[in-house]
Design a protein around this motif. Sequence first.
Motif, PDB file in Angstrom:
ATOM      1  N   ALA A 104      48.952  43.488  48.060  1.00 53.11           N
ATOM      2  CA  ALA A 104      47.556  44.166  47.813  1.00 53.11           C
ATOM      3  C   ALA A 104      47.886  45.709  47.674  1.00 53.11           C
ATOM      4  O   ALA A 104      47.258  46.222  46.551  1.00 53.11           O
ATOM      5  CB  ALA A 104      46.849  44.191  49.407  1.00 53.11           C
ATOM      6  N   LEU A 105      48.903  46.252  48.141  1.00 53.71           N
ATOM      7  CA  LEU A 105      49.203  47.644  47.870  1.00 53.71           C
ATOM      8  C   LEU A 105      49.730  48.085  46.515  1.00 53.71           C
ATOM      9  O   LEU A 105      49.386  48.878  45.682  1.00 53.71           O
ATOM     10  CB  LEU A 105      50.016  48.208  48.995  1.00 53.71           C
ATOM     11  CG  LEU A 105      49.857  48.241  50.318  1.00 53.71           C
ATOM     12  CD1 LEU A 105      50.874  48.954  51.053  1.00 53.71           C
ATOM     13  CD2 LEU A 105      48.449  49.234  50.386  1.00 53.71           C
ATOM     14  N   GLU A 106      50.446  46.939  45.839  1.00 58.87           N
ATOM     15  CA  GLU A 106      51.289  46.635  44.670  1.00 58.87           C
ATOM     16  C   GLU A 106      49.869  46.621  43.624  1.00 58.87           C
ATOM     17  O   GLU A 106      49.753  47.410  42.417  1.00 58.87           O
ATOM     18  CB  GLU A 106      51.940  45.647  44.430  1.00 58.87           C
ATOM     19  CG  GLU A 106      53.280  45.841  44.887  1.00 58.87           C
ATOM     20  CD  GLU A 106      54.253  44.862  44.815  1.00 58.87           C
ATOM     21  OE1 GLU A 106      53.827  43.673  44.154  1.00 58.87           O
ATOM     22  OE2 GLU A 106      55.371  45.026  45.490  1.00 58.87           O
ATOM     23  N   TYR A 107      48.804  45.868  43.998  1.00 60.46           N
ATOM     24  CA  TYR A 107      47.859  45.590  43.174  1.00 60.46           C
ATOM     25  C   TYR A 107      46.886  46.990  43.051  1.00 60.46           C
ATOM     26  O   TYR A 107      46.463  47.325  41.909  1.00 60.46           O
ATOM     27  CB  TYR A 107      46.709  44.590  43.741  1.00 60.46           C
ATOM     28  CG  TYR A 107      45.390  44.213  43.236  1.00 60.46           C
ATOM     29  CD1 TYR A 107      45.214  43.524  42.286  1.00 60.46           C
ATOM     30  CD2 TYR A 107      44.148  44.854  43.860  1.00 60.46           C
ATOM     31  CE1 TYR A 107      43.879  43.304  41.839  1.00 60.46           C
ATOM     32  CE2 TYR A 107      43.040  44.761  43.511  1.00 60.46           C
ATOM     33  CZ  TYR A 107      42.513  43.989  42.395  1.00 60.46           C
ATOM     34  OH  TYR A 107      41.390  43.673  41.942  1.00 60.46           O
ATOM     35  N   LEU A 108      46.736  47.654  44.161  1.00 57.52           N
ATOM     36  CA  LEU A 108      45.870  48.723  44.158  1.00 57.52           C
ATOM     37  C   LEU A 108      46.562  50.007  43.363  1.00 57.52           C
ATOM     38  O   LEU A 108      46.097  50.677  42.557  1.00 57.52           O
ATOM     39  CB  LEU A 108      45.529  49.330  45.425  1.00 57.52           C
ATOM     40  CG  LEU A 108      44.608  50.399  45.725  1.00 57.52           C
ATOM     41  CD1 LEU A 108      43.392  49.957  45.436  1.00 57.52           C
ATOM     42  CD2 LEU A 108      44.612  50.677  47.297  1.00 57.52           C
ATOM     43  N   ARG A 109      47.688  50.147  43.691  1.00 58.43           N
ATOM     44  CA  ARG A 109      49.002  50.995  42.658  1.00 58.43           C
ATOM     45  C   ARG A 109      48.659  50.658  41.496  1.00 58.43           C
ATOM     46  O   ARG A 109      48.579  51.660  40.580  1.00 58.43           O
ATOM     47  CB  ARG A 109      49.883  51.257  43.485  1.00 58.43           C
ATOM     48  CG  ARG A 109      49.995  51.531  44.859  1.00 58.43           C
ATOM     49  CD  ARG A 109      51.253  51.666  45.546  1.00 58.43           C
ATOM     50  NE  ARG A 109      51.326  52.290  46.863  1.00 58.43           N
ATOM     51  CZ  ARG A 109      52.317  51.746  47.895  1.00 58.43           C
ATOM     52  NH1 ARG A 109      53.079  50.923  47.395  1.00 58.43           N
ATOM     53  NH2 ARG A 109      52.120  52.166  48.853  1.00 58.43           N
ATOM     54  N   TRP A 157      46.247  49.230  39.830  1.00 56.98           N
ATOM     55  CA  TRP A 157      44.993  49.888  39.197  1.00 56.98           C
ATOM     56  C   TRP A 157      44.791  51.140  38.835  1.00 56.98           C
ATOM     57  O   TRP A 157      44.360  51.559  38.020  1.00 56.98           O
ATOM     58  CB  TRP A 157      43.931  49.273  40.202  1.00 56.98           C
ATOM     59  CG  TRP A 157      42.566  49.739  39.997  1.00 56.98           C
ATOM     60  CD1 TRP A 157      41.531  49.195  39.187  1.00 56.98           C
ATOM     61  CD2 TRP A 157      41.776  51.016  40.222  1.00 56.98           C
ATOM     62  NE1 TRP A 157      40.295  49.715  39.089  1.00 56.98           N
ATOM     63  CE2 TRP A 157      40.607  51.011  39.801  1.00 56.98           C
ATOM     64  CE3 TRP A 157      42.099  52.123  41.140  1.00 56.98           C
ATOM     65  CZ2 TRP A 157      39.732  52.236  40.097  1.00 56.98           C
ATOM     66  CZ3 TRP A 157      41.485  53.017  41.384  1.00 56.98           C
ATOM     67  CH2 TRP A 157      40.236  52.993  40.807  1.00 56.98           C
ATOM     68  N   HIS A 158      45.434  51.779  39.798  1.00 56.81           N
ATOM     69  CA  HIS A 158      45.556  53.483  39.718  1.00 56.81           C
ATOM     70  C   HIS A 158      46.242  53.828  38.739  1.00 56.81           C
ATOM     71  O   HIS A 158      46.000  54.782  38.010  1.00 56.81           O
ATOM     72  CB  HIS A 158      45.853  53.811  40.933  1.00 56.81           C
ATOM     73  CG  HIS A 158      45.925  55.516  41.227  1.00 56.81           C
ATOM     74  ND1 HIS A 158      44.660  56.320  40.851  1.00 56.81           N
ATOM     75  CD2 HIS A 158      46.833  56.336  41.452  1.00 56.81           C
ATOM     76  CE1 HIS A 158      44.805  57.404  41.057  1.00 56.81           C
ATOM     77  NE2 HIS A 158      46.098  57.709  41.280  1.00 56.81           N
ATOM     78  N   GLU A 159      47.682  53.359  38.623  1.00 57.58           N
ATOM     79  CA  GLU A 159      48.652  54.080  37.614  1.00 57.58           C
ATOM     80  C   GLU A 159      48.748  53.175  36.293  1.00 57.58           C
ATOM     81  O   GLU A 159      48.882  54.123  35.433  1.00 57.58           O
ATOM     82  CB  GLU A 159      50.052  53.889  38.284  1.00 57.58           C
ATOM     83  CG  GLU A 159      50.184  54.848  39.717  1.00 57.58           C
ATOM     84  CD  GLU A 159      51.191  54.508  40.387  1.00 57.58           C
ATOM     85  OE1 GLU A 159      51.919  53.453  40.167  1.00 57.58           O
ATOM     86  OE2 GLU A 159      51.290  55.244  41.376  1.00 57.58           O
ATOM     87  N   TRP A 191      46.969  45.979  34.692  1.00 60.12           N
ATOM     88  CA  TRP A 191      46.202  45.492  36.076  1.00 60.12           C
ATOM     89  C   TRP A 191      45.328  44.373  35.459  1.00 60.12           C
ATOM     90  O   TRP A 191      44.619  44.433  34.535  1.00 60.12           O
ATOM     91  CB  TRP A 191      45.457  46.749  36.610  1.00 60.12           C
ATOM     92  CG  TRP A 191      44.602  46.448  37.759  1.00 60.12           C
ATOM     93  CD1 TRP A 191      44.998  46.154  39.104  1.00 60.12           C
ATOM     94  CD2 TRP A 191      43.248  46.018  37.652  1.00 60.12           C
ATOM     95  NE1 TRP A 191      43.798  45.868  39.752  1.00 60.12           N
ATOM     96  CE2 TRP A 191      42.580  45.662  38.970  1.00 60.12           C
ATOM     97  CE3 TRP A 191      42.004  46.003  36.767  1.00 60.12           C
ATOM     98  CZ2 TRP A 191      41.307  45.417  39.272  1.00 60.12           C
ATOM     99  CZ3 TRP A 191      41.059  45.710  36.876  1.00 60.12           C
ATOM    100  CH2 TRP A 191      40.540  45.548  38.190  1.00 60.12           C
ATOM    101  N   CYS A 192      45.091  43.451  36.351  1.00 58.70           N
ATOM    102  CA  CYS A 192      43.944  42.430  36.085  1.00 58.70           C
ATOM    103  C   CYS A 192      43.465  42.117  37.646  1.00 58.70           C
ATOM    104  O   CYS A 192      44.104  42.067  38.552  1.00 58.70           O
ATOM    105  CB  CYS A 192      44.886  41.115  35.770  1.00 58.70           C
ATOM    106  SG  CYS A 192      45.622  39.994  36.544  1.00 58.70           S
TER     107      CYS A 192
END
Length: 199
Positions: free
Chosen positions: A104-109, A111-113, A118-119
């Motif tokens: 989940a943290l990888e997904y959020l990061r 999305w941000h970076e 990101w998908c």
Amino acid sequence: MDSELGKSRKSRNGEKKKTQNSKVPQESSSTQSLPSANNSKNVEESLTSRLRGSEGLETQSDEGEMELGESIEGTLGPHKKRRKTKTKGERKKPLPSAVGQKEALEYLRCWHEERSRWCFKKKTQFWLLKNMYYKEKLPKPDFHVMLRYLEGLHGNQRQVTVKTARGIVEEYNNSSGVDGASVSKSKYHRGRKVLRTLV
């Protein structure tokens, strides 16, 4: 030339007669497979054997003959299988957490970076929305990214998130005078920040 036309007409007429004669209705296969009506014993045996095979309602008597109306487990025939009924304990249990904190943290990061890489993943978003109030599961820098992510939240998920955040804030306010508060202060502050972002 006239003789050729005459022959072709005759051959066409002959073909029409043949096709008309071949369209005579035939007896259905069910009546053909029955034994002759003269032998009533054969008819009765044939029907009895068909009923036994199709319904599975048969048992063996002491003499080894099959009787209708009784049932033995497992006599449904080779082509029929019994459905296994599931009891409460056997039902498929949901996975404890299909998405982990790291994913989940990888997904959020991501999305941000790296938006181009990101998908959207519904399960991961659900995990984030459920656990964003806990600083152990979503550290402070990632929570700020999560607030930005929430700005793009639409539809039912946005309404549910607002309702959850309001519930957390109200619960904290109602229990603030009590020593055993059910909502921590950090959860309360995160709930307020979520409300400010979404409302």
